[in-house]
Enzyme design. Structure first.
Site, PDB file in Angstrom:
ATOM      1  CG  LEU A 157       0.487  -4.416  11.532  1.00 10.84           C
ATOM      2  CD1 LEU A 157       0.925  -5.827  11.205  1.00 10.84           C
ATOM      3  CD2 LEU A 157      -1.019  -4.253  11.370  1.00 10.84           C
TER       4      LEU A 157
ATOM      5  CG  ASN B  71      -2.176  -0.816   0.961  1.00  9.00           C
ATOM      6  OD1 ASN B  71      -3.072  -0.420   0.217  1.00  9.00           O
ATOM      7  ND2 ASN B  71      -2.227  -2.001   1.552  1.00  9.00           N
TER       8      ASN B  71
ATOM      9  CG  HIS C 119      -9.354  -2.871   9.410  1.00  8.99           C
ATOM     10  ND1 HIS C 119      -8.421  -3.234  10.362  1.00  8.99           N
ATOM     11  CD2 HIS C 119     -10.290  -3.866   9.403  1.00  8.99           C
ATOM     12  CE1 HIS C 119      -8.784  -4.380  10.918  1.00  8.99           C
ATOM     13  NE2 HIS C 119      -9.909  -4.782  10.351  1.00  8.99           N
TER      14      HIS C 119
HETATM   15  C1  GAR Z   1      -3.165  -4.391   4.322  1.00  8.01           C
HETATM   16  O1  GAR Z   1      -4.080  -5.332   3.831  1.00  8.01           O
HETATM   17  C2  GAR Z   1      -3.821  -3.510   5.360  1.00  8.01           C
HETATM   18  O2  GAR Z   1      -5.181  -3.277   5.143  1.00  8.01           O
HETATM   19  C3  GAR Z   1      -3.615  -4.320   6.608  1.00  8.01           C
HETATM   20  O3  GAR Z   1      -2.322  -4.844   6.488  1.00  8.01           O
HETATM   21  C4  GAR Z   1      -2.042  -5.063   5.106  1.00  8.01           C
HETATM   22  C5  GAR Z   1      -0.691  -4.450   4.810  1.00  8.01           C
HETATM   23  O4  GAR Z   1      -0.233  -4.822   3.543  1.00  8.01           O
HETATM   24  N1  GAR Z   1      -3.791  -3.522   7.773  1.00  8.01           N
HETATM   25  C6  GAR Z   1      -4.306  -3.997   8.900  1.00  8.01           C
HETATM   26  O5  GAR Z   1      -4.623  -5.147   9.058  1.00  8.01           O
HETATM   27  C7  GAR Z   1      -4.464  -2.957  10.014  1.00  8.01           C
HETATM   28  N2  GAR Z   1      -5.250  -3.465  11.062  1.00  8.01           N
HETATM   29  P1  GAR Z   1       0.959  -4.031   2.858  1.00  8.01           P
HETATM   30  O6  GAR Z   1       2.099  -3.975   3.862  1.00  8.01           O
HETATM   31  O7  GAR Z   1       1.332  -4.846   1.660  1.00  8.01           O
HETATM   32  O8  GAR Z   1       0.464  -2.671   2.487  1.00  8.01           O
END
Ligand code: GAR
Length: 197
Positions: A94, A20, A113
């Protein structure tokens, strides 16, 4: 040529792979009005550093002591102030955000989220744990939520949601991949709207 136009400087907070974060950085590449000024991570071994370095984004590591209830948050606040950050964007971050940071950036700190909040949010609900819970509950629909960050985890007002199907043969990984696609398609655009405000 001198310009009086104000530039919005964004800080991305991330803990993991950083897909992201990269989608956001690539969205703003070459944008004269909005800039990802820095990325802050709480884990030295996270994949996000490599993705950011590829784009020349300055990376900072702030260790876990700062991200605890009761922390003054001063290290984060000092960094944000010195970098002139106007918007904080959590992208797979996190760890606990200190109260002082949430208060100082009220309305200017957002999170993504991987479920349709208020479902499957709160403590322990992150990444694959969310998708496992969605599948265990035999949901037929999941999706993503972009929301303001407040003192209460995953409870800030919702800015944007979009849903996707959960297929009968989905695994946590296949659902995560579909959710990631949605995130990459929408988060940069929502961040842009926030940055223009
Ligand atoms: C994403 O899917 C985001 O929505 C989630 O972690 C992933 C990170 O992926 N976030 C949570 O679960 C927050 N509670 P990335 O590091 O590839 O962006």
């Amino acid at each position: 040529m001198e310009t009086t136009e104000k530039k919005c400087r964004i800080a991305i907070l991330a803990s993991g792979a950083g897909s992201n974060a990269e989608a956001i950085v690539s969205h703003f590449a070459g944008n004269p009005a909005i800039e990802v000024a820095l990325m802050v991570c709480n884990r030295k071994e996270a994949g996000v550093y490599e993705r950011m370095q590829k784009w020349g984004i300055p990376c900072h590591t702030i260790g876990k002591a700062e991200w605890q209830p009761g922390s003054s948050g001063q290290q984060v606040l000092d960094l944000m102030r010195s970098e002139g950050v106007g918007l904080i964007v959590l992208a797979g971050f996190l760890a606990y955000i200190p109260e002082s940071v949430v208060k100082t950036y009220e309305g200017r700190i957002i999170n993504i989220h991987p479920s349709l909040l208020p479902k499957y949010g709160g403590k322990g609900m992150w990444g694959h744990h969310v998708h496992e819970a969605v599948l265990a509950a035999h949901e037929t629909i999941s999706g993503i939520t972009i929301h303001y960050v407040t003192e209460n985890l995953d409870e800030g007002s919702i800015i944007f949601q979009v849903q996707c199907e959960v297929l009968p043969d989905d695994t946590p990984d296949s659902l995560a991949a579909r959710i990631h696609q949605l995130e990459h398609a929408h988060y940069p655009r929502v961040v842009e709207q926030m940055a223009m405000k």
